[in-house]
Design a protein around this motif. Structure first.
Motif, PDB file in Angstrom:
ATOM      1  N   GLU A 112       0.820  -1.220   0.000  1.00  0.00           N
ATOM      2  CA  GLU A 112       0.000   0.000   0.000  1.00  0.00           C
ATOM      3  C   GLU A 112       0.850   1.265   0.000  1.00  0.00           C
ATOM      4  O   GLU A 112       0.500   2.264  -0.635  1.00  0.00           O
ATOM      5  N   LYS A 113       1.974   1.216   0.694  1.00  0.00           N
ATOM      6  CA  LYS A 113       2.841   2.388   0.814  1.00  0.00           C
ATOM      7  C   LYS A 113       3.878   2.466  -0.306  1.00  0.00           C
ATOM      8  O   LYS A 113       4.574   3.474  -0.440  1.00  0.00           O
ATOM      9  N   GLY A 114       4.010   1.409  -1.078  1.00  0.00           N
ATOM     10  CA  GLY A 114       4.997   1.401  -2.144  1.00  0.00           C
ATOM     11  C   GLY A 114       6.429   1.327  -1.644  1.00  0.00           C
ATOM     12  O   GLY A 114       7.338   1.895  -2.266  1.00  0.00           O
ATOM     13  N   VAL A 115       6.630   0.629  -0.529  1.00  0.00           N
ATOM     14  CA  VAL A 115       7.975   0.496   0.042  1.00  0.00           C
ATOM     15  C   VAL A 115       8.294  -0.977   0.213  1.00  0.00           C
ATOM     16  O   VAL A 115       7.428  -1.847   0.085  1.00  0.00           O
ATOM     17  N   THR A 116       9.548  -1.263   0.536  1.00  0.00           N
ATOM     18  CA  THR A 116       9.931  -2.644   0.805  1.00  0.00           C
ATOM     19  C   THR A 116       9.463  -3.048   2.200  1.00  0.00           C
ATOM     20  O   THR A 116       9.167  -2.190   3.043  1.00  0.00           O
ATOM     21  N   VAL A 117       9.443  -4.349   2.440  1.00  0.00           N
ATOM     22  CA  VAL A 117       9.033  -4.811   3.768  1.00  0.00           C
ATOM     23  C   VAL A 117      10.069  -4.429   4.823  1.00  0.00           C
ATOM     24  O   VAL A 117       9.747  -4.353   6.010  1.00  0.00           O
ATOM     25  N   ARG A 118      11.297  -4.170   4.403  1.00  0.00           N
ATOM     26  CA  ARG A 118      12.308  -3.718   5.354  1.00  0.00           C
ATOM     27  C   ARG A 118      12.059  -2.266   5.772  1.00  0.00           C
ATOM     28  O   ARG A 118      12.408  -1.868   6.884  1.00  0.00           O
ATOM     29  N   GLU A 119      11.434  -1.506   4.882  1.00  0.00           N
ATOM     30  CA  GLU A 119      11.228  -0.076   5.130  1.00  0.00           C
ATOM     31  C   GLU A 119       9.816   0.262   5.591  1.00  0.00           C
ATOM     32  O   GLU A 119       9.504   1.431   5.827  1.00  0.00           O
ATOM     33  N   VAL A 120       8.957  -0.733   5.717  1.00  0.00           N
ATOM     34  CA  VAL A 120       7.564  -0.460   6.062  1.00  0.00           C
ATOM     35  C   VAL A 120       7.485   0.265   7.409  1.00  0.00           C
ATOM     36  O   VAL A 120       8.222  -0.065   8.355  1.00  0.00           O
ATOM     37  N   PRO A 121       6.637   1.279   7.527  1.00  0.00           N
ATOM     38  CA  PRO A 121       6.512   1.990   8.809  1.00  0.00           C
ATOM     39  C   PRO A 121       5.951   1.066   9.896  1.00  0.00           C
ATOM     40  O   PRO A 121       4.796   0.651   9.830  1.00  0.00           O
ATOM     41  N   VAL A 122       6.768   0.750  10.878  1.00  0.00           N
ATOM     42  CA  VAL A 122       6.350  -0.188  11.926  1.00  0.00           C
ATOM     43  C   VAL A 122       5.161   0.365  12.699  1.00  0.00           C
ATOM     44  O   VAL A 122       4.279  -0.395  13.134  1.00  0.00           O
ATOM     45  N   ALA A 123       5.102   1.678  12.842  1.00  0.00           N
ATOM     46  CA  ALA A 123       3.982   2.284  13.572  1.00  0.00           C
ATOM     47  C   ALA A 123       2.649   1.946  12.911  1.00  0.00           C
ATOM     48  O   ALA A 123       1.628   1.778  13.606  1.00  0.00           O
ATOM     49  N   GLU A 124       2.630   1.824  11.584  1.00  0.00           N
ATOM     50  CA  GLU A 124       1.383   1.488  10.894  1.00  0.00           C
ATOM     51  C   GLU A 124       1.025   0.014  11.086  1.00  0.00           C
ATOM     52  O   GLU A 124      -0.151  -0.344  11.178  1.00  0.00           O
ATOM     53  N   ILE A 125       2.050  -0.852  11.136  1.00  0.00           N
ATOM     54  CA  ILE A 125       1.785  -2.260  11.465  1.00  0.00           C
ATOM     55  C   ILE A 125       1.191  -2.342  12.871  1.00  0.00           C
ATOM     56  O   ILE A 125       0.196  -3.045  13.104  1.00  0.00           O
ATOM     57  N   GLN A 126       1.783  -1.627  13.786  1.00  0.00           N
ATOM     58  CA  GLN A 126       1.319  -1.662  15.168  1.00  0.00           C
ATOM     59  C   GLN A 126      -0.100  -1.147  15.302  1.00  0.00           C
ATOM     60  O   GLN A 126      -0.909  -1.711  16.054  1.00  0.00           O
ATOM     61  N   GLN A 127      -0.440  -0.096  14.565  1.00  0.00           N
ATOM     62  CA  GLN A 127      -1.801   0.436  14.646  1.00  0.00           C
ATOM     63  C   GLN A 127      -2.805  -0.576  14.106  1.00  0.00           C
ATOM     64  O   GLN A 127      -3.892  -0.755  14.671  1.00  0.00           O
ATOM     65  N   ALA A 128      -2.441  -1.235  13.007  1.00  0.00           N
ATOM     66  CA  ALA A 128      -3.326  -2.263  12.452  1.00  0.00           C
ATOM     67  C   ALA A 128      -3.535  -3.401  13.447  1.00  0.00           C
ATOM     68  O   ALA A 128      -4.638  -3.945  13.559  1.00  0.00           O
ATOM     69  N   LEU A 129      -2.496  -3.737  14.184  1.00  0.00           N
ATOM     70  CA  LEU A 129      -2.613  -4.783  15.202  1.00  0.00           C
ATOM     71  C   LEU A 129      -3.450  -4.317  16.386  1.00  0.00           C
ATOM     72  O   LEU A 129      -4.246  -5.085  16.942  1.00  0.00           O
ATOM     73  N   ARG A 130      -3.267  -3.075  16.772  1.00  0.00           N
ATOM     74  CA  ARG A 130      -4.119  -2.539  17.857  1.00  0.00           C
ATOM     75  C   ARG A 130      -5.580  -2.566  17.445  1.00  0.00           C
ATOM     76  O   ARG A 130      -6.474  -2.816  18.277  1.00  0.00           O
ATOM     77  N   ASP A 131      -5.851  -2.293  16.178  1.00  0.00           N
ATOM     78  CA  ASP A 131      -7.238  -2.252  15.696  1.00  0.00           C
ATOM     79  C   ASP A 131      -7.927  -3.604  15.844  1.00  0.00           C
ATOM     80  O   ASP A 131      -9.163  -3.660  15.939  1.00  0.00           O
ATOM     81  N   ILE A 132      -7.164  -4.699  15.843  1.00  0.00           N
ATOM     82  CA  ILE A 132      -7.760  -6.026  16.034  1.00  0.00           C
ATOM     83  C   ILE A 132      -7.481  -6.555  17.444  1.00  0.00           C
ATOM     84  O   ILE A 132      -7.580  -7.758  17.703  1.00  0.00           O
ATOM     85  N   LYS A 133      -7.127  -5.601  18.323  1.00  0.00           N
ATOM     86  CA  LYS A 133      -6.975  -5.896  19.756  1.00  0.00           C
ATOM     87  C   LYS A 133      -5.874  -6.926  20.040  1.00  0.00           C
ATOM     88  O   LYS A 133      -6.036  -7.814  20.886  1.00  0.00           O
ATOM     89  N   MET A 134      -4.748  -6.748  19.368  1.00  0.00           N
ATOM     90  CA  MET A 134      -3.583  -7.582  19.637  1.00  0.00           C
ATOM     91  C   MET A 134      -2.640  -6.830  20.546  1.00  0.00           C
ATOM     92  O   MET A 134      -2.144  -5.760  20.183  1.00  0.00           O
ATOM     93  N   PRO A 135      -2.377  -7.329  21.753  1.00  0.00           N
ATOM     94  CA  PRO A 135      -1.419  -6.642  22.637  1.00  0.00           C
ATOM     95  C   PRO A 135      -0.021  -6.626  22.010  1.00  0.00           C
ATOM     96  O   PRO A 135       0.462  -7.638  21.501  1.00  0.00           O
ATOM     97  N   LEU A 136       0.604  -5.456  22.064  1.00  0.00           N
ATOM     98  CA  LEU A 136       1.925  -5.297  21.454  1.00  0.00           C
ATOM     99  C   LEU A 136       3.053  -5.396  22.478  1.00  0.00           C
ATOM    100  O   LEU A 136       4.145  -5.867  22.141  1.00  0.00           O
ATOM    101  N   PHE A 137       2.799  -4.937  23.689  1.00  0.00           N
ATOM    102  CA  PHE A 137       3.855  -4.846  24.688  1.00  0.00           C
ATOM    103  C   PHE A 137       3.472  -5.667  25.918  1.00  0.00           C
ATOM    104  O   PHE A 137       2.284  -5.888  26.205  1.00  0.00           O
ATOM    105  N   ALA A 138       4.489  -6.075  26.657  1.00  0.00           N
ATOM    106  CA  ALA A 138       4.253  -6.900  27.840  1.00  0.00           C
ATOM    107  C   ALA A 138       3.328  -6.200  28.828  1.00  0.00           C
ATOM    108  O   ALA A 138       2.495  -6.838  29.472  1.00  0.00           O
ATOM    109  N   GLU A 139       3.466  -4.888  28.914  1.00  0.00           N
ATOM    110  CA  GLU A 139       2.639  -4.149  29.863  1.00  0.00           C
ATOM    111  C   GLU A 139       1.173  -4.132  29.451  1.00  0.00           C
ATOM    112  O   GLU A 139       0.287  -3.812  30.262  1.00  0.00           O
ATOM    113  N   ASP A 140       0.864  -4.485  28.197  1.00  0.00           N
ATOM    114  CA  ASP A 140      -0.530  -4.526  27.723  1.00  0.00           C
ATOM    115  C   ASP A 140      -1.252  -5.789  28.145  1.00  0.00           C
ATOM    116  O   ASP A 140      -2.477  -5.894  28.011  1.00  0.00           O
TER     117      ASP A 140
END
Length: 462
Positions: A432-460
């Motif tokens: 979607e962003k037109g970048v490589t998987v090495r360059e993908v914005p991790v913050a956007e991956i994390q937001q997509a995971l939060r949207d499906i209620k996946m805990p990202l950090f141990a404190e979650d």
């Protein structure tokens, strides 16, 4: 005298037919691949998932393992388990007691129902599944993977891809792409956790077994439900060390494990009681001999249970897994190598793509007793999914970039599912962003995971 060189033949060059083009190719439809495929498919990407067997789930279903060694904390893994529960395909989570305390475990699933559910969710997400198809090799152009060569009944064909996700468990695609890797602990001794093979038994008096297990000190790790109706999915027993030793002393029959694990799923008794040490699963002869040895061990373990464990007096072998349960092979080297210190100490990673609460589950490479215990949640950074030295390839499942000690947690099903989920989302966002998987914005991956209620950090994790 020098070592003789293996004989070779020369194959003629040939053109290979292009079968199809995809956005994302997922190699392997086992415990990891469907989570990658569904996640990418739900973002509207054209996904092809290639599976060597005729059904999905791998060790979870075909391998008769059925039970994640930890809790499913959110996202697609919890969604699928909750869906299974609605059709009596899984039970309640339970707290298992071990020598070092308690660990919450997602209940086993009914493997046949899980095959159906995984297939249904893939189809609903628009995933094209290729069953009974082997991936021969990746095709690399200008340092990037552009697709894979497959072999099936139609012969040798090529599938083009913008991104390939290696969910082969053994890191087969990454290794053939010349990504560096370590086998086991990477030393010259026997370093990899042993292989084994699950089987099931019928005609077990589960209530009699549970009543006996409550009164014995020979089952130190256990989950025994209070209510009889919960026995169908809720009984889990690990130990029997004294029983096994006494049986061997009395009969002269040598069993290959110090302990065994019993668990119920859909009212059926599942037995984890075999072990093959030091097998090189990449050697066809050694692999095949390991299967033969597991069959021989199953006969011996079955007879021991019948003679020595209450409830098994009339039990019979019902089903043997059609695949060898392999715990450890390659650890692909990625942008970060997860260490034992990281997963035991709960190190924080800003680029974490999941929190995992899997138990430590170590089957000693030299044959000692199993080390199974709960620990604090830990985090897996996205960098562990991004291999070195090649572009447009992600790895997920037990072959991620982790050392031998970290692998004792990250190899377990909850982590495999979670890394597959993250890889599928990352591949889709990169397109979607037109970048490589090495360059993908991790913050956007994390937001997509939060949207499906996946805990990202141990404190979650609550």
């Amino acid at each position: 005298m020098g070592t003789s060189q293996p004989k070779t033949i020369t194959e003629p060059a040939r053109e290979t037919q292009v079968m199809m083009e995809a956005d994302v190719v997922v190699v392997g439809g086992g415990t990891t691949g469907p989570f990658a495929a569904i996640s990418a498919g739900r973002r509207g990407k054209k996904v092809v998932m290639i599976e060597r067997f005729g059904s999905l789930g791998g060790n979870l279903t075909l391998g008769l393992n059925t039970k994640p060694s930890g809790a499913l904390l959110g996202g697609l893994p919890l969604e699928i388990w909750n869906l299974a529960r609605t059709v009596d395909g899984a039970g309640k989570d339970y707290m298992a007691t071990t020598k070092t305390g308690g660990v919450t475990i997602a209940s086993p699933c009914d493997p046949e129902i899980m095959k159906i559910l995984l297939t249904r969710l893939c189809v609903d997400a628009g995933v094209q599944i290729l069953f009974e198809t082997m991936v021969s090799k990746p095709v690399i152009e200008d340092g990037a993977v552009i697709g894979v060569i497959v072999e099936g009944k139609a012969g040798r064909q090529f599938i083009a891809a913008k991104t390939v996700i290696d969910c082969s468990a053994d890191g087969d695609i990454a290794a053939q792409a010349n990504v560096p890797f370590v086998m086991g602990a990477g030393d010259e001794d026997i370093t990899m956790q042993p292989a084994s093979m699950y089987f099931t038994m019928s005609n077990v008096d589960v209530k009699r077994l549970a009543d006996w297990a409550r009164t014995t000190d020979d089952v130190p790790a256990r989950a025994i439900p209070e209510n009889e109706e919960d026995l169908d999915y809720g009984l889990w027993l690990t130990g029997f060390n004294k029983t096994l030793k006494q049986y061997q002393d009395d009969t002269g029959i040598v069993l290959q494990r110090d302990n065994i694990t019993l668990k119920t799923a859909a009212g059926i008794m599942y037995v984890n009681g075999t072990r093959v040490l030091g097998v090189n699963v990449f050697d066809p002869l050694q692999f095949s001999q390991a299967v033969v040895e597991c069959y021989q061990q199953i006969e011996a373990v079955t007879e021991c249970l019948r003679q020595r464990v209450p409830g098994f007096e009339n039990a019979k072998i019902m089903q043997i897994a059609p695949m060898l349960g392999v715990r450890e092979t390659r650890h692909i080297k990625g942008e970060y190598v997860l260490t034992g210190e990281d997963v035991f100490g709960g190190k924080h990673f800003e680029d974490s793509i999941c929190a995992d609460a899997s138990a430590v589950d170590i089957h000693d490479p030299k044959g000692a007793d199993v080390d199974f215990r709960g620990m604090v949640p830990y985090e897996i950074p996205y960098r562990c999914l991004v291999p070195l030295d090649v572009e447009q390839l992600l790895v997920a499942g037990r072959c991620i970039s982790a050392d031998h000690d970290a692998h004792s947690r990250s190899r377990n099903m909850p982590a495999c599912m979670a890394t597959g989920q993250a890889a599928g989302i990352a591949a889709a966002i990169a397109i979607e962003k037109g970048v490589t998987v090495r360059e993908v914005p991790v913050a956007e991956i994390q937001q997509a995971l939060r949207d499906i209620k996946m805990p990202l950090f141990a404190e979650d994790v609550v």
